[in-house]
Motif scaffolding. Sequence first.
Motif, PDB file in Angstrom:
ATOM      1  N   HIS A  99       6.503   1.996 -11.525  1.00  0.00           N
ATOM      2  CA  HIS A  99       5.464   2.976 -11.225  1.00  0.00           C
ATOM      3  C   HIS A  99       5.924   4.411 -11.469  1.00  0.00           C
ATOM      4  CE1 HIS A  99       1.870   4.583  -9.332  1.00  0.00           C
ATOM      5  NE2 HIS A  99       2.638   5.376  -8.598  1.00  0.00           N
ATOM      6  N   VAL A 125      -6.039  -0.509  -5.046  1.00  0.00           N
ATOM      7  CA  VAL A 125      -5.003   0.107  -4.207  1.00  0.00           C
ATOM      8  C   VAL A 125      -5.219  -0.199  -2.724  1.00  0.00           C
ATOM      9  CG1 VAL A 125      -4.548   1.952  -5.855  1.00  0.00           C
ATOM     10  CG2 VAL A 125      -6.262   2.307  -4.078  1.00  0.00           C
ATOM     11  N   VAL A 171      -1.431   3.108 -12.095  1.00  0.00           N
ATOM     12  CA  VAL A 171      -0.894   2.158 -11.132  1.00  0.00           C
ATOM     13  C   VAL A 171      -0.233   1.007 -11.889  1.00  0.00           C
ATOM     14  CG1 VAL A 171      -1.425   0.580  -9.242  1.00  0.00           C
ATOM     15  CG2 VAL A 171      -2.688   2.725  -9.441  1.00  0.00           C
ATOM     16  N   ILE A 184      -0.556  -5.561  -7.411  1.00  0.00           N
ATOM     17  CA  ILE A 184      -0.012  -4.223  -7.545  1.00  0.00           C
ATOM     18  C   ILE A 184       1.496  -4.212  -7.302  1.00  0.00           C
ATOM     19  CG2 ILE A 184      -0.192  -3.361  -5.169  1.00  0.00           C
ATOM     20  CD1 ILE A 184      -1.730  -0.952  -6.430  1.00  0.00           C
ATOM     21  N   THR A 186       3.050  -1.174  -6.790  1.00  0.00           N
ATOM     22  CA  THR A 186       3.227   0.189  -6.304  1.00  0.00           C
ATOM     23  C   THR A 186       3.395   0.132  -4.791  1.00  0.00           C
ATOM     24  OG1 THR A 186       1.796   0.974  -8.079  1.00  0.00           O
ATOM     25  CG2 THR A 186       2.214   2.482  -6.257  1.00  0.00           C
ATOM     26  N   CYS A 191       0.177   3.809  -2.603  1.00  0.00           N
ATOM     27  CA  CYS A 191      -1.193   3.290  -2.676  1.00  0.00           C
ATOM     28  C   CYS A 191      -2.121   4.056  -1.740  1.00  0.00           C
ATOM     29  CB  CYS A 191      -1.214   1.801  -2.329  1.00  0.00           C
ATOM     30  SG  CYS A 191      -0.578   0.731  -3.628  1.00  0.00           S
TER      31      CYS A 191
END
Length: 249
Positions: A99, A125, A171, A184, A186, A191
């Motif tokens: 990221h 997110v 992202v 995800i 991240t 987030c």
Amino acid sequence: KGQKTKHKKLCADFAALTPADPDALTVMRFYGVPEALVARLMKRADSRGDKLFLLSDEAWALLRAKSSTTVRAVYTGLRVFAKFDGAHVAESCEWRLAHEGLPTIYPLLKRRVLHLPKDLMIQLVDQRHLSLDEATGLDLSGLRKPGATDDDDLEIGGVCCHLQAGPHVLVACMLTKFKRTLQIYTDKAECEAIKASLQSSVLERIKAPPEEAEDKPDDSKEADAAKDGEDGGAADATEAKPDEAMPPA
């Protein structure tokens, strides 16, 4: 005669990738990044070489230099790729996007980019995953297997999700086999920060296109001008009157 000084690599903790390196070839094919980017990547020379770092020209030259002395490097460059961990190991590319390095390498990605509208980016997110089977109208061509023409034939692995409109929001995700789901990569704090910025009124003002200037009269200015005119007219009329005779004392 004096003993000749032997020069060796200044730092042996990091090893440079070459275009012929298997990891370099995998990254170039999967993400479509140019060879010039790969030529500036390094990884740790020991068994912990599970991250790829992008170095500036100056840092690259320093770590490649030779000297009579050596230095230890604990960390260097910007992390742009990392190996998948756990059970989610991609079939065709074991390297995912990091990221923190996305803003730097995003312009160089020719594949594996998915543009999301604001509502889906917020969902991603917030829930930390997004099923592509439930999202419609997305361009999935950058996620297809090489030579595939059908969105049902997608390639598992790293994905860069990019906000379709508005500020530059990126992202790092992974596309898994299970229901073609984006997961995800991240961290939670990042987030939350992305979600807050997406939902803020400031973002809406940034996204709103500037209104075109129209050549319309400003009512308030006209009103002020009219008022000034009336006041000025009255004053002029008073000044224009001849002096009246003063009554006798």
